[in-house]
Every structure is written in C-alpha cells, then in structure tokens.
Motif scaffolding. Structure first.
Motif, short mmCIF file in Angstrom:
data_model
loop_
_atom_site.label_atom_id
_atom_site.label_comp_id
_atom_site.label_asym_id
_atom_site.label_seq_id
_atom_site.Cartn_x
_atom_site.Cartn_y
_atom_site.Cartn_z
N UNK A 61 0.81 -1.22 0.00
CA UNK A 61 0.00 0.00 0.00
C UNK A 61 0.85 1.27 0.00
N UNK A 62 1.82 1.34 0.90
CA UNK A 62 2.64 2.55 1.03
C UNK A 62 4.10 2.15 1.23
N UNK A 63 4.97 2.85 0.53
CA UNK A 63 6.40 2.76 0.80
C UNK A 63 6.83 4.16 1.23
N UNK A 64 7.41 4.23 2.43
CA UNK A 64 7.81 5.51 2.99
C UNK A 64 9.25 5.40 3.49
N UNK A 65 9.82 6.52 3.86
CA UNK A 65 11.14 6.47 4.48
C UNK A 65 11.23 7.51 5.58
N UNK A 66 12.05 7.18 6.57
CA UNK A 66 12.41 8.14 7.60
C UNK A 66 13.93 8.18 7.63
N UNK A 67 14.51 8.70 8.67
CA UNK A 67 15.96 8.82 8.73
C UNK A 67 16.68 7.48 8.71
N UNK A 99 18.21 0.32 -5.39
CA UNK A 99 19.53 0.29 -4.74
C UNK A 99 19.51 1.01 -3.39
N UNK A 100 18.53 0.65 -2.58
CA UNK A 100 18.36 1.26 -1.26
C UNK A 100 19.41 0.74 -0.29
N UNK A 101 19.94 1.64 0.49
CA UNK A 101 20.93 1.25 1.48
C UNK A 101 20.35 1.23 2.90
N UNK A 102 19.18 1.80 3.06
CA UNK A 102 18.55 1.79 4.38
C UNK A 102 17.95 0.42 4.65
N UNK A 103 17.82 0.12 5.93
CA UNK A 103 17.20 -1.13 6.36
C UNK A 103 15.69 -1.05 6.13
#
Length: 120
Positions: free
Chosen positions: A39-45, A88-92
């Motif tokens: 439904x949603x892909x989001x990111x924080x710090x 190519x995401x580096x965040x967990x």
C-alpha cells in the motif's frame, strides 16, 4: 465506486497523512510487482518502511491488523525485496501495519511498527 473500495482508499490516504505528520516521506503508493502490491512505501531517517493499511468499520469482527495473514506478509516481503534491489536502497527495511477503524466521520489509527519480519 464500491463502498469498501472507497473506505480502503480513505484509509490509505489517512495512513499516508499520518506518516507524513510523523516526519516520513512517502515514496510510493500502491506499488506493484507482478500481482503483488504494497500500500505505502515511505522512508524516515533510518528505514525504508513498507506499510500494509487495513481499514474497517467499527462493527467489523476481525481487527484490521489480524487481516494481514502470513501469505500476505510473504507477498509484501517479496515486493520489498524487488523494490530495494531496483532502487539500490541502502537503508534497512521495516514492515509496518497501519489499521484504520472508521465510521465515516471519526477515524482511529493504530500504527504497528515492526509488525512482522522478513524471516517468514
């Protein structure tokens, strides 16, 4: 538009607004790969957050969070793997459920962070 579809879209919008209010950036809505969707892909710090939103009326017998079955979790995990590789995401990655209980005029939002893990 069917009532349940309209309720679901309303819930997804409320969930996206809620995440923005918490400081998240919405990257995608209803992102699909093959026949699987999140439904949603989001990111924080710290995280790329894959969110399943479940919206129900107050008189519904099954709590929205209980509707995210193990097969549904596996589908979301698969979508996440494809998305993370493609971008190519580096965040967990983190897997959340947002449940919205709505009677049309009042909405109750419950955010379950780390609702499940990709070890299924």
């Amino acid at each position: 538009m069917e009532k349940s579809h309209s309720l679901g879209k309303t819930g997804e919008q409320l969930a996206a607004d809620y995440l923005r209010d918490k400081g998240c950036r919405i990257l995608e809505r209803n992102w699909t790969t093959g026949h699987r969707e999140v439904d949603i892909i989001a990111e924080d710090d710290k995280f790329i957050i894959f969110v399943e939103v479940k919206t129900r009326r107050p008189d519904f017998q099954l709590h929205p969070r209980e509707a995210v079955s193990v097969p549904k979790q596996r589908n979301i995990i698969h979508v996440a793997q494809v998305y993370l590789l493609a971008h190519e995401c580096e965040k967990e990655a983190r897997f959340d459920i947002i449940s919205v209980v709505s009677d049309g005029s009042e909405h109750r939002i419950e955010h379950i962070e780390d609702a499940f893990y990709p070890t299924l």
